[in-house]
Design a protein around this motif. Structure first.
Motif, PDB file in Angstrom:
ATOM      1  N   VAL A  48      52.533  -7.221  78.861  1.00 44.35           N
ATOM      2  CA  VAL A  48      52.769  -6.283  77.755  1.00 44.35           C
ATOM      3  C   VAL A  48      53.758  -5.257  78.272  1.00 44.35           C
ATOM      4  CG1 VAL A  48      51.744  -4.598  76.190  1.00 44.35           C
ATOM      5  CG2 VAL A  48      50.462  -6.660  76.810  1.00 44.35           C
ATOM      6  N   ILE A  49      54.931  -5.163  77.629  1.00 43.22           N
ATOM      7  CA  ILE A  49      55.978  -4.260  78.084  1.00 43.22           C
ATOM      8  C   ILE A  49      56.513  -3.442  76.914  1.00 43.22           C
ATOM      9  CG2 ILE A  49      56.692  -5.654  80.066  1.00 43.22           C
ATOM     10  CD1 ILE A  49      58.985  -6.765  78.338  1.00 43.22           C
ATOM     11  N   ASP A  50      57.117  -2.335  77.242  1.00 46.34           N
ATOM     12  CA  ASP A  50      57.779  -1.504  76.229  1.00 46.34           C
ATOM     13  C   ASP A  50      58.907  -2.308  75.589  1.00 46.34           C
ATOM     14  OD1 ASP A  50      59.917   0.478  75.283  1.00 46.34           O
ATOM     15  OD2 ASP A  50      58.256   1.821  75.757  1.00 46.34           O
ATOM     16  N   PRO A  51      59.049  -2.248  74.262  1.00 43.53           N
ATOM     17  CA  PRO A  51      60.129  -2.998  73.604  1.00 43.53           C
ATOM     18  C   PRO A  51      61.523  -2.655  74.111  1.00 43.53           C
ATOM     19  CG  PRO A  51      58.538  -2.261  71.987  1.00 43.53           C
ATOM     20  CD  PRO A  51      58.158  -1.600  73.281  1.00 43.53           C
ATOM     21  N   GLU A  52      61.691  -1.481  74.707  1.00 44.78           N
ATOM     22  CA  GLU A  52      63.003  -1.069  75.202  1.00 44.78           C
ATOM     23  C   GLU A  52      63.188  -1.367  76.691  1.00 44.78           C
ATOM     24  OE1 GLU A  52      65.183  -0.144  73.040  1.00 44.78           O
ATOM     25  OE2 GLU A  52      63.703  -0.122  71.417  1.00 44.78           O
ATOM     26  N   THR A  53      62.340  -2.183  77.255  1.00 45.08           N
ATOM     27  CA  THR A  53      62.442  -2.520  78.684  1.00 45.08           C
ATOM     28  C   THR A  53      63.814  -3.121  79.003  1.00 45.08           C
ATOM     29  OG1 THR A  53      60.061  -2.898  78.866  1.00 45.08           O
ATOM     30  CG2 THR A  53      61.461  -3.925  80.545  1.00 45.08           C
ATOM     31  N   THR A 107      67.166  -5.855  83.434  1.00 41.14           N
ATOM     32  CA  THR A 107      66.962  -6.000  84.876  1.00 41.14           C
ATOM     33  C   THR A 107      65.479  -6.065  85.224  1.00 41.14           C
ATOM     34  OG1 THR A 107      67.140  -3.581  85.048  1.00 41.14           O
ATOM     35  CG2 THR A 107      69.119  -4.888  85.554  1.00 41.14           C
ATOM     36  N   GLU A 108      64.659  -5.316  84.495  1.00 42.83           N
ATOM     37  CA  GLU A 108      63.216  -5.358  84.726  1.00 42.83           C
ATOM     38  C   GLU A 108      62.628  -6.673  84.230  1.00 42.83           C
ATOM     39  OE1 GLU A 108      59.168  -4.262  85.568  1.00 42.83           O
ATOM     40  OE2 GLU A 108      61.144  -3.988  86.457  1.00 42.83           O
ATOM     41  N   ILE A 109      63.090  -7.164  83.094  1.00 41.54           N
ATOM     42  CA  ILE A 109      62.620  -8.458  82.589  1.00 41.54           C
ATOM     43  C   ILE A 109      62.998  -9.563  83.561  1.00 41.54           C
ATOM     44  CG2 ILE A 109      62.837 -10.131  80.703  1.00 41.54           C
ATOM     45  CD1 ILE A 109      63.267  -7.738  78.825  1.00 41.54           C
ATOM     46  N   GLU A 110      64.197  -9.467  84.126  1.00 41.05           N
ATOM     47  CA  GLU A 110      64.628 -10.455  85.119  1.00 41.05           C
ATOM     48  C   GLU A 110      63.725 -10.414  86.354  1.00 41.05           C
ATOM     49  OE1 GLU A 110      68.712 -11.878  87.409  1.00 41.05           O
ATOM     50  OE2 GLU A 110      68.609  -9.882  86.482  1.00 41.05           O
ATOM     51  N   ARG A 111      63.330  -9.223  86.762  1.00 40.05           N
ATOM     52  CA  ARG A 111      62.426  -9.091  87.910  1.00 40.05           C
ATOM     53  C   ARG A 111      61.073  -9.734  87.597  1.00 40.05           C
ATOM     54  NH1 ARG A 111      58.288  -5.869  90.155  1.00 40.05           N
ATOM     55  NH2 ARG A 111      57.936  -4.829  88.151  1.00 40.05           N
ATOM     56  N   LEU A 112      60.546  -9.452  86.422  1.00 41.72           N
ATOM     57  CA  LEU A 112      59.268 -10.032  86.017  1.00 41.72           C
ATOM     58  C   LEU A 112      59.355 -11.558  85.937  1.00 41.72           C
ATOM     59  CD1 LEU A 112      58.265  -7.473  83.231  1.00 41.72           C
ATOM     60  CD2 LEU A 112      57.291  -7.654  85.533  1.00 41.72           C
ATOM     61  N   ASP A 113      60.480 -12.046  85.451  1.00 37.29           N
ATOM     62  CA  ASP A 113      60.685 -13.490  85.364  1.00 37.29           C
ATOM     63  C   ASP A 113      60.615 -14.131  86.747  1.00 37.29           C
ATOM     64  OD1 ASP A 113      61.702 -15.807  83.522  1.00 37.29           O
ATOM     65  OD2 ASP A 113      63.022 -15.860  85.273  1.00 37.29           O
ATOM     66  N   ILE A 159      63.791 -10.929  75.425  1.00 36.46           N
ATOM     67  CA  ILE A 159      63.202 -11.958  76.291  1.00 36.46           C
ATOM     68  C   ILE A 159      63.745 -13.362  76.023  1.00 36.46           C
ATOM     69  CG2 ILE A 159      61.101 -10.596  76.489  1.00 36.46           C
ATOM     70  CD1 ILE A 159      59.691 -12.558  74.637  1.00 36.46           C
ATOM     71  N   ALA A 160      64.399 -13.570  74.885  1.00 35.21           N
ATOM     72  CA  ALA A 160      64.906 -14.911  74.557  1.00 35.21           C
ATOM     73  C   ALA A 160      65.816 -15.487  75.639  1.00 35.21           C
ATOM     74  CB  ALA A 160      65.614 -14.886  73.210  1.00 35.21           C
ATOM     75  N   PRO A 161      66.728 -14.693  76.251  1.00 34.63           N
ATOM     76  CA  PRO A 161      67.602 -15.275  77.281  1.00 34.63           C
ATOM     77  C   PRO A 161      66.854 -15.823  78.496  1.00 34.63           C
ATOM     78  CG  PRO A 161      68.482 -13.170  76.515  1.00 34.63           C
ATOM     79  CD  PRO A 161      67.102 -13.287  75.959  1.00 34.63           C
ATOM     80  N   PHE A 162      65.583 -15.413  78.653  1.00 29.59           N
ATOM     81  CA  PHE A 162      64.808 -15.855  79.817  1.00 29.59           C
ATOM     82  C   PHE A 162      63.889 -17.032  79.474  1.00 29.59           C
ATOM     83  CE2 PHE A 162      66.040 -11.488  80.422  1.00 29.59           C
ATOM     84  CZ  PHE A 162      66.505 -11.474  81.727  1.00 29.59           C
ATOM     85  N   GLY A 163      63.904 -17.474  78.229  1.00 31.81           N
ATOM     86  CA  GLY A 163      63.068 -18.605  77.829  1.00 31.81           C
ATOM     87  C   GLY A 163      61.595 -18.274  77.717  1.00 31.81           C
ATOM     88  N   TRP A 164      61.264 -16.990  77.552  1.00 35.79           N
ATOM     89  CA  TRP A 164      59.873 -16.585  77.425  1.00 35.79           C
ATOM     90  C   TRP A 164      59.339 -16.896  76.029  1.00 35.79           C
ATOM     91  CZ3 TRP A 164      59.023 -11.045  79.847  1.00 35.79           C
ATOM     92  CH2 TRP A 164      59.347 -11.086  81.217  1.00 35.79           C
TER      93      TRP A 164
END
Length: 290
Positions: free
Chosen positions: A102-107, A110-116, A145-150
């Motif tokens: 669960v993340i802030d919509p404005e994340t 770079t942080e999403i990439e780290r989580l990935d 998140i779409a670019p990461f295939g989530w």
């Protein structure tokens, strides 16, 4: 203890396994829905419940006993946007676990990439519990998140099902509905709700978790859950996922037996080819494909 803590009741402790299911899980089974809790981890305020502690090590013992090969850990609402307990589990078992945060919509990207990189494969929207993200956040999150295939995981109320397709139109990523959309199992309304689920499953990249019958009925002898699972499997076996919902949070007056739950699901899905899809292959492609 604060007043907010007193308003968030303590969940019953999970039952320990005392027997194995009569029909074993398929080899390679993936548990797509469970939670873990660590003593001392700060809890969100407000929240809907106070968890009984059930750790990653406890789930590993549970899953090893049942022959569950891998798991998808879902961020519980009681931790809000603080995913540290989940990320600790992924770090401890990088080959065995994936996570839904669960993340802030404005994340930031770079942080999403780290989580990935850490094994996260989705974000959870939760309209049923305090501390969850609302549906209004879905489109902003989907773009990030779409670019990461989530995937975008939805814990919603059944009355929201008819509107989900229109509400999420234009979103190009997998959508996963938790716990059969919490549909009531009463026979007079069941077919209407199953039709709503089927319409969503007909949409591209929509999945439904056939999980947690005790969230849909108080009567654990109710055959409605098995009937719904069987009906959806007959038409959309490639879009169904199984999960344990361990350690069964938000229960106050009765705790299910995990062997019973698995036996109910195995009896509903008794075709080996279909069972392979629901227990293993669908989740493997969705969460472990890379």
């Amino acid at each position: 203890m604060s007043a907010a803590d007193l308003e968030a009741p303590l969940c019953l402790p999970r039952r320990q396994l005392t027997r194995l299911p009569r029909a074993a899980l398929p080899q390679g089974t993936i548990d797509t829905h469970f939670h873990v809790f660590r003593a001392g981890a700060p809890l969100n305020t407000p929240r809907s419940y106070t968890p009984d502690i059930a750790t990653t090590a406890d789930w590993i013992e549970f899953s090893d006993s049942l022959g569950i090969a891998r798991g998808v850990l879902v961020q519980p609402s009681v931790y809000g946007l603080d995913n540290r307990v989940l990320l600790e589990a992924l770090a401890a078992y990088p080959d065995r676990l994936r996570g839904i945060v669960v993340i802030d919509p404005e994340t930031a990207a770079t942080e999403i990439e780290r989580l990935d990189r850490l094994g996260v494969r989705g974000v959870r929207i939760n309209t049923r519990n305090k501390g969850g993200l609302p549906l209004a956040a879905a489109k902003t999150l989907a773009e990030s998140i779409a670019p990461f295939g989530w995937s975008l995981q939805l814990q919603i109320n059944p009355e929201q099902l008819p509107d989900i397709a229109a509400m999420l139109s234009g979103i190009r990523l997998p959508i996963v509905i938790d716990h059969l959309g919490f549909i009531p199992l009463a026979t007079e309304t069941r077919s209407r709700h199953v039709d709503a689920l089927r319409r969503l499953l007909d949409a591209a990249d929509t999945y439904v978790k056939v999980t947690a019958p005790y969230r849909l009925t108080k009567d654990m002898n109710d055959q409605g859950f098995a009937e719904v699972g069987r009906a959806l499997a007959a038409s959309h076996a490639e879009r169904l996922l199984w999960g344990s919902d361990w350690p069964h949070t938000e229960l106050w007056d009765g705790m299910p037996d995990d062997a019973d739950l698995i036996e109910t699901m195995r009896a509903a899905i008794d075709n080996p080819t279909i069972a392979e899809k629901i227990f293993v292959r669908n989740a493997e492609a969705l969460f472990f494909g890379r």
